[in-house]
Scaffold this active site. Structure first.
Site, PDB file in Angstrom:
ATOM      1  NE  ARG A  93      -0.855  -0.202   4.992  1.00  0.00           N
ATOM      2  CZ  ARG A  93      -1.676   0.033   5.990  1.00  0.00           C
ATOM      3  NH1 ARG A  93      -2.644   1.007   5.954  1.00  0.00           N
ATOM      4  NH2 ARG A  93      -1.018  -0.391   7.219  1.00  0.00           N
ATOM      5  CG  ASP A 258       7.525  -6.865   7.359  1.00  0.00           C
ATOM      6  OD1 ASP A 258       7.485  -7.493   8.203  1.00  0.00           O
ATOM      7  OD2 ASP A 258       6.321  -6.094   7.078  1.00  0.00           O
TER       8      ASP A 258
HETATM    9  P1  AMP Z   1       2.283  -3.471   7.797  1.00  0.00           P
HETATM   10  O1  AMP Z   1       1.636  -3.996   8.987  1.00  0.00           O
HETATM   11  O2  AMP Z   1       1.857  -2.076   7.626  1.00  0.00           O
HETATM   12  O3  AMP Z   1       3.928  -3.256   8.035  1.00  0.00           O
HETATM   13  O4  AMP Z   1       2.193  -4.241   6.449  1.00  0.00           O
HETATM   14  C1  AMP Z   1       2.611  -5.474   6.239  1.00  0.00           C
HETATM   15  C2  AMP Z   1       2.263  -5.857   4.694  1.00  0.00           C
HETATM   16  O5  AMP Z   1       1.012  -5.799   4.609  1.00  0.00           O
HETATM   17  C3  AMP Z   1       2.773  -5.347   3.894  1.00  0.00           C
HETATM   18  O6  AMP Z   1       3.166  -5.876   2.698  1.00  0.00           O
HETATM   19  C4  AMP Z   1       1.867  -4.158   3.636  1.00  0.00           C
HETATM   20  O7  AMP Z   1       2.181  -3.477   2.198  1.00  0.00           O
HETATM   21  C5  AMP Z   1       0.883  -4.889   3.483  1.00  0.00           C
HETATM   22  N1  AMP Z   1      -0.550  -4.287   3.735  1.00  0.00           N
HETATM   23  C6  AMP Z   1      -1.020  -3.559   4.853  1.00  0.00           C
HETATM   24  N2  AMP Z   1      -2.192  -3.128   4.970  1.00  0.00           N
HETATM   25  C7  AMP Z   1      -2.539  -2.908   3.630  1.00  0.00           C
HETATM   26  C8  AMP Z   1      -3.473  -2.922   2.923  1.00  0.00           C
HETATM   27  N3  AMP Z   1      -4.496  -2.070   3.383  1.00  0.00           N
HETATM   28  N4  AMP Z   1      -3.604  -3.204   1.420  1.00  0.00           N
HETATM   29  C9  AMP Z   1      -2.629  -3.669   0.842  1.00  0.00           C
HETATM   30  N5  AMP Z   1      -1.561  -4.129   1.543  1.00  0.00           N
HETATM   31  C10 AMP Z   1      -1.431  -3.852   2.894  1.00  0.00           C
HETATM   32 MG    MG Z   2       5.449  -2.406   7.304  1.00  0.00          MG
END
Ligand code: AMP
Ligand code: MG
Length: 474
Positions: A93, A258
């Site tokens: 995103r 990540d």
């Molecule tokens: P995060 O927990 O924000 O570090 O995200 C972990 C993974 O989930 C990463 O690959 C993000 O890009 C993906 N991700 C989180 N929220 C979304 C969303 N609303 N749409 C698409 N991908 C998401």
């Molecule tokens: Mg992240």
């Protein structure tokens, strides 16, 4: 475009080649309402002259900035999430929008997004960021910067007029797109992806690139020596970061590989919390059922992540130098903790042993007394010079109890970094600036209920006052 001479665009990521990213299109939003621009950081990168419509065209519609990337790039990475390997993630995103130089220290900066639309890595996600998520990230990046944590900066927040559905909050909810400034978006998971694909060529290229642009001390080395030096530098930076979180009373909440930047810069703020009072078991994310990323477990979570990075690098480097490279973690962490806690208290460091004794006495007092974490640092800023202020604190009575004596005696032996600082307007207030969960919810309720942004801007003003007191020269 009205940029100042401080605007220095870069394109370095393209050196890595196509295997590390995918060109993507930004989402087209129904509306773009500017909610926050970070003027101080905009000035530092030469972009403060942008009128609001230009700002919105760049940071809400992603018209390219001159001299940098012509189209956005979704970065490829994998990662361990709650210790399980996930090969399906990546920039789902967000994307890299631009690169440029920090005019003050020459650092290579990325302008990255959150909520800018779907990418090949979105899986079933909508690629969007809730407005509440954006508000939360702006607040915490400002606060952590004020508290001296090396963090990404929120440059821009634009509300985007969509209705988002989320299982864990009242829906539909409002949408936003955030632009943040990071010193690299290269994650531990970026290396893990190359290792997972058994692509030693890419792995070596990524180490070389990282050394060249982020760790000059490792840039001149070759082969295994370079890999080990790189890991050792990342280890030290990460240990310092973990220490700074502990001193700030910050719980990141999602310390997945990540979400770990190789430069030791804190970033990607989801379900974070600030400690109400010292509690090693305090957990930020409701879905962290085992408390894996609880406040007191953050240093070991960071170390665990470093071991996964080392595991990935093992494909291009033998084990012993990698094990040696991880060794400095403990000592670096302890030293940094002493320094961070003393800096938070506006006190001079002494030596490693006495600094650590002071820190343990403080933490043990904070744990027993359960006084406000931030209140203590506010009350005793500068040490003894703040005794008259501390006597007026809501915690004044606790400072009279025998529990406080060890800390009191040790504080009395310390000299302030700058005795004049307690005269700053921030320290004349009755209460410290805090960002506890109820305060964030109240700020959000005003936005959600009455579209009242005043509490949000007031909090940012308070944080700025605190930053002036703690970071700027008196
Ligand atoms: P995060 O927990 O924000 O570090 O995200 C972990 C993974 O989930 C990463 O690959 C993000 O890009 C993906 N991700 C989180 N929220 C979304 C969303 N609303 N749409 C698409 N991908 C998401
Ligand atoms: Mg992240």
């Amino acid at each position: 475009m009205p940029v100042t001479p401080l605007y220095q665009p870069e394109l370095t990521l393209l050196e890595l080649g196509a295997g590390f990213y995918d060109p993507v299109e930004p989402a087209s939003f129904p509306s773009r309402i500017l909610r926050y621009r970070n003027e101080r950081w905009a000035a530092r990168i030469g972009l403060e002259g942008l009128a609001d419509p230009e700002w919105t065209a760049h940071f809400g519609a992603f018209d390219p900035l001159p001299g940098t990337l012509k189209s956005p790039l979704a970065l490829r990475y994998h990662g361990h999430q709650f210790q399980s390997y996930n090969p399906q993630i990546g920039d789902g995103r967000g994307f890299l929008y631009a690169q440029l130089r920090d005019s003050e220290d020459g650092r290579l900066l990325d302008l990255g997004t959150k909520g800018s639309g779907q990418t090949p890595y979105s899986r079933s996600g909508d690629g969007r960021l809730t407005l509440k998520g954006g508000v939360r990230e702006v607040l915490i990046t400002a606060l952590l910067e004020a508290l001296g944590v090396y963090t990404s900066k929120s440059l821009s927040l634009i509300e985007t007029g969509e209705r988002l559905y989320r299982g864990d909050e009242p829906s539909p909810t409002r949408s936003s797109v955030l632009v943040r400034l990071n010193h690299s978006h290269i994650r531990f998971g970026s290396f893990q992806r190359c290792a997972f694909e058994k692509n030693t060529g890419r792995l070596s290229a990524l180490v070389k690139y990282a050394a060249q642009h982020y760790f000059p001390a490792a840039a001149a080395l070759e082969g295994e020596e370079q890999v080990a030096a790189f890991l050792s530098l990342v280890t030290k930076k990460s240990a310092q970061l973990a220490a700074s979180w502990m001193a700030a009373g910050f719980v990141h909440g999602v310390l997945n590989t990540d979400n770990m930047n190789i430069t030791g810069e804190s970033f990607d703020y989801g379900p974070y919390r600030m400690l109400p009072h010292f509690d090693p078991d305090f957990v930020a994310a409701y879905f962290d059922e085992t408390g894996l990323y609880a406040y007191g477990r953050q240093p070991q979570a960071v170390m665990w992540n470093l071991k996964q990075l080392a595991g990935a690098l093992n494909l291009i480097c033998s084990k012993d130098p990698l094990v040696d490279a991880l060794r400095p973690f403990g000592e670096t962490y302890e030293k940094a903790l002493g320094k961070c806690v003393l800096t938070r208290l506006g006190l001079k460091t002494d030596n490693h042993d006495t600094d650590i004794i002071l820190v343990s006495e403080i933490f043990s007092f904070l744990r027993k007394s359960e006084i406000g974490f931030e209140q203590f640092f506010f009350d005793w800023y500068g040490g003894d010079v703040s005794a008259p202020r501390a006597a007026k604190s809501p915690s004044a009575e606790i400072y009279q109890t025998p529990n406080f004596n060890p800390v009191k005696n040790l504080l009395a032996q310390r000299a302030p970094l700058d005795g004049n600082k307690v005269g700053h307007a921030y320290f004349q207030q009755a209460q410290p600036c805090t960002l506890l969960i109820d305060e964030i919810e109240a700020i959000w309720d005003a936005v959600a209920g009455q579209d009242d942004w005043a509490p949000f801007y007031q909090k940012l003003d308070q944080i700025e006052l605190m930053r002036g007191a703690l970071q700027d020269q008196a």
